[in-house]
Design a protein around this motif. Structure first.
Motif, mmCIF file in Angstrom:
data_model
loop_
_atom_site.group_PDB
_atom_site.id
_atom_site.type_symbol
_atom_site.label_atom_id
_atom_site.label_comp_id
_atom_site.label_asym_id
_atom_site.label_seq_id
_atom_site.Cartn_x
_atom_site.Cartn_y
_atom_site.Cartn_z
ATOM 1 N N GLY A 172 0.779 -1.227 0.000
ATOM 2 C CA GLY A 172 0.000 0.000 0.000
ATOM 3 C C GLY A 172 0.809 1.275 0.000
ATOM 4 N N ALA A 173 0.208 2.321 -0.582
ATOM 5 C CA ALA A 173 0.666 3.704 -0.513
ATOM 6 C C ALA A 173 2.162 3.861 -0.739
ATOM 7 C CB ALA A 173 0.228 4.323 0.814
ATOM 8 N N ALA A 174 2.930 4.124 0.349
ATOM 9 C CA ALA A 174 4.344 4.460 0.217
ATOM 10 C C ALA A 174 5.164 3.347 -0.419
ATOM 11 C CB ALA A 174 4.929 4.813 1.583
ATOM 12 N N ALA A 175 4.692 2.108 -0.372
ATOM 13 C CA ALA A 175 5.431 1.016 -1.008
ATOM 14 C C ALA A 175 5.504 1.209 -2.517
ATOM 15 C CB ALA A 175 4.789 -0.328 -0.678
ATOM 16 N N GLY A 176 4.591 1.996 -3.074
ATOM 17 C CA GLY A 176 4.683 2.331 -4.487
ATOM 18 C C GLY A 176 5.953 3.102 -4.791
ATOM 19 N N LEU A 177 6.389 3.933 -3.855
ATOM 20 C CA LEU A 177 7.659 4.643 -4.004
ATOM 21 C C LEU A 177 8.820 3.654 -4.021
ATOM 22 C CD1 LEU A 177 7.009 7.603 -1.554
ATOM 23 C CD2 LEU A 177 7.510 7.854 -3.982
ATOM 24 N N ASP A 178 8.777 2.690 -3.102
ATOM 25 C CA ASP A 178 9.824 1.670 -3.072
ATOM 26 C C ASP A 178 9.915 0.948 -4.407
ATOM 27 O OD1 ASP A 178 10.690 1.559 -0.096
ATOM 28 O OD2 ASP A 178 8.516 1.437 0.028
ATOM 29 N N LEU A 179 8.759 0.606 -4.962
ATOM 30 C CA LEU A 179 8.733 -0.128 -6.222
ATOM 31 C C LEU A 179 9.286 0.722 -7.370
ATOM 32 C CD1 LEU A 179 7.970 -2.594 -7.887
ATOM 33 C CD2 LEU A 179 5.661 -1.665 -8.102
ATOM 34 N N CYS A 180 8.876 1.975 -7.446
ATOM 35 C CA CYS A 180 9.360 2.851 -8.520
ATOM 36 C C CYS A 180 10.876 3.014 -8.447
ATOM 37 C CB CYS A 180 8.673 4.212 -8.444
ATOM 38 S SG CYS A 180 6.919 4.188 -8.884
ATOM 39 N N LEU A 181 11.397 3.204 -7.246
ATOM 40 C CA LEU A 181 12.847 3.342 -7.083
ATOM 41 C C LEU A 181 13.563 2.048 -7.471
ATOM 42 C CD1 LEU A 181 12.906 5.294 -3.699
ATOM 43 C CD2 LEU A 181 13.456 6.195 -5.971
ATOM 44 N N HIS A 182 12.950 0.916 -7.159
ATOM 45 C CA HIS A 182 13.514 -0.374 -7.547
ATOM 46 C C HIS A 182 13.592 -0.492 -9.066
ATOM 47 C CE1 HIS A 182 14.224 -4.706 -7.642
ATOM 48 N NE2 HIS A 182 13.141 -4.854 -8.388
ATOM 49 N N LEU A 183 12.554 -0.057 -9.766
ATOM 50 C CA LEU A 183 12.546 -0.115 -11.228
ATOM 51 C C LEU A 183 13.607 0.803 -11.820
ATOM 52 C CD1 LEU A 183 8.684 -0.152 -11.859
ATOM 53 C CD2 LEU A 183 10.271 -2.063 -12.086
ATOM 54 N N ILE A 184 13.751 1.986 -11.245
ATOM 55 C CA ILE A 184 14.769 2.931 -11.727
ATOM 56 C C ILE A 184 16.165 2.350 -11.533
ATOM 57 C CG2 ILE A 184 15.813 5.203 -11.309
ATOM 58 C CD1 ILE A 184 12.934 6.121 -10.486
ATOM 59 N N ARG A 185 16.385 1.703 -10.396
ATOM 60 C CA ARG A 185 17.684 1.084 -10.131
ATOM 61 C C ARG A 185 17.953 -0.032 -11.144
ATOM 62 N NH1 ARG A 185 18.354 -0.913 -4.218
ATOM 63 N NH2 ARG A 185 16.552 -2.113 -4.900
ATOM 64 N N GLN A 186 16.913 -0.803 -11.480
ATOM 65 C CA GLN A 186 17.076 -1.846 -12.494
ATOM 66 C C GLN A 186 17.478 -1.246 -13.837
ATOM 67 O OE1 GLN A 186 13.393 -4.074 -12.780
ATOM 68 N NE2 GLN A 186 14.251 -5.753 -11.584
ATOM 69 N N ASP A 187 16.850 -0.139 -14.200
ATOM 70 C CA ASP A 187 17.060 0.462 -15.516
ATOM 71 C C ASP A 187 18.366 1.228 -15.622
ATOM 72 O OD1 ASP A 187 14.564 -0.526 -16.207
ATOM 73 O OD2 ASP A 187 13.526 1.377 -15.909
ATOM 74 N N HIS A 188 18.736 1.950 -14.556
ATOM 75 C CA HIS A 188 19.845 2.900 -14.666
ATOM 76 C C HIS A 188 20.878 2.827 -13.552
ATOM 77 C CE1 HIS A 188 17.832 4.743 -18.060
ATOM 78 N NE2 HIS A 188 16.727 4.799 -17.346
ATOM 79 N N GLY A 189 20.756 1.858 -12.651
ATOM 80 C CA GLY A 189 21.757 1.686 -11.626
ATOM 81 C C GLY A 189 21.449 2.410 -10.332
ATOM 82 N N SER A 190 22.246 2.107 -9.312
ATOM 83 C CA SER A 190 21.989 2.606 -7.963
ATOM 84 C C SER A 190 22.196 4.109 -7.822
ATOM 85 C CB SER A 190 22.885 1.876 -6.949
ATOM 86 O OG SER A 190 22.558 0.511 -6.897
ATOM 87 N N ALA A 191 23.169 4.666 -8.541
ATOM 88 C CA ALA A 191 23.451 6.099 -8.393
ATOM 89 C C ALA A 191 22.268 6.940 -8.857
ATOM 90 C CB ALA A 191 24.708 6.472 -9.163
ATOM 91 N N VAL A 192 21.707 6.605 -10.005
ATOM 92 C CA VAL A 192 20.545 7.349 -10.522
ATOM 93 C C VAL A 192 19.345 7.136 -9.599
ATOM 94 C CG1 VAL A 192 18.900 7.530 -12.428
ATOM 95 C CG2 VAL A 192 21.344 7.299 -12.899
#
Length: 318
Positions: free
Chosen positions: A156-176
């Motif tokens: 729920g709710a804030a976990a959506g932020l966790d998921l989006c950040l996880h996807l960004i890390r997959q796509d462009h790495g931890s620094a981005v």
């Protein structure tokens, strides 16, 4: 350009809808470029969110051209998903799109059949319903998100932020991803899962249960190292009878009931007092701080220190 399509259905939850829009649209690569284009799409001219009416700028066919599709939750998570939406999502998946749900958006993704045979999560309150409606999905209510490769679900709710950040890390790495997390004032990774946000509930006791006086006594004596013999003696019965009646009337054992009562009391003390963890362990009936920490993490999903940091009240009181 990586296209992120965010699907808006009637009664979409505004917070869930805004999360991927805000997070992905603010991502910047080291050279300053924007790697994502976010498109809000719908299958109607207007979408009723309950709080306001939304006019989505992109049609439903946008799903067929998206690289990532985000599925926000809706107020009525169990509502039927329009067949046209289901069809478009399946076609998008066949074309290689990555589909991710936020909160009750898991019901939308589940309706496509794409989660069958996979592990998934949703808001802990909705997890039993998701499991009942879709028995072929392994529903895990204790985590913040589940990554099955191209099909992802979040709580729920804030976990959506966790998921989006996880996807960004997959796509462009931890620094981005770390830069995106800072913009969202979020840690890149949060310790623990949904369990830390759930107050452990006791199994319901039928009204008029013969155990009610005994349960109240146990609740009032969580600071005492009680044995089964102590509890049985207080209830005026044998240990064997005690175990049988607990199973019949609460669905659990006396020990498990007592442990959850102690952990609930510990959560209150961690939130409302400055007492050291070692002292709290004794106040809730644990013989050692190590045993307390181990049991607390097993039930709550995180450590007592981390729980206190997350839920500590600003005006401690005993």
């Amino acid at each position: 350009m990586h296209i992120v399509a965010v699907l808006a259905l009637d009664r979409v939850i505004p917070f869930d809808l805004a999360t991927p829009l805000e997070v992905f649209s603010r991502v910047r690569l080291p050279d300053g470029s924007t790697p994502y284009e976010v498109r809000i799409c719908a299958d109607a001219e207007t979408v009723d969110t309950g709080a306001f009416t939304l006019r989505a700028p992109w049609p439903l066919d946008t799903l067929l051209h998206a690289d990532t599709i985000m599925l926000p939750g809706c107020a009525d998570g169990a509502a039927a998903v329009p067949e046209r939406v289901v069809s478009h999502l399946r076609k998008a998946a066949e074309g290689g799109a990555r589909l991710a749900s936020i909160c009750a958006g898991a019901f939308i993704l589940a309706a496509t059949g794409l989660l069958d045979g996979l592990r998934a999560t949703t808001h802990w309150r909705a997890a039993p319903l998701l499991a009942a409606r879709h028995p072929r999905i392994e529903v895990d209510p204790g985590v913040l998100y589940v990554d099955n490769g191209r099909f992802l679900t979040s709580a729920g709710a804030a976990a959506g932020l966790d998921l989006c950040l996880h996807l960004i890390r997959q796509d462009h790495g931890s620094a981005v991803a770390a830069d995106a997390a800072r913009l969202s004032v979020m840690p890149l990774e949060r310790e623990g899962g949904q369990a830390q946000f759930i107050v452990p509930e006791q199994p319901p006791t039928p009204r008029g249960s013969t155990l009610e006086p005994l349960l109240r006594w146990m609740q009032e004596n969580t600071d005492v190292e009680l044995t089964l013999g102590d509890v049985a003696a207080q209830g005026g019965m044998s240990v064997r009878t005690l175990n049988r009646r607990f199973r019949e009337q609460t669905g659990t054992t006396p020990l498990q009931w007592l442990l959850r009562a102690r952990i609930r009391r510990a959560q209150h003390l961690l939130e409302a007092t400055d007492e050291p963890v070692e002292l709290i362990a004794g106040r809730v009936g644990f013989g050692s701080p190590t045993a307390f920490r181990d049991r607390f993490k097993r039930i709550v999903g995180t450590s007592p220190q981390t729980y206190r940091a997350a839920f500590r009240r600003s005006d401690p009181q005993t």
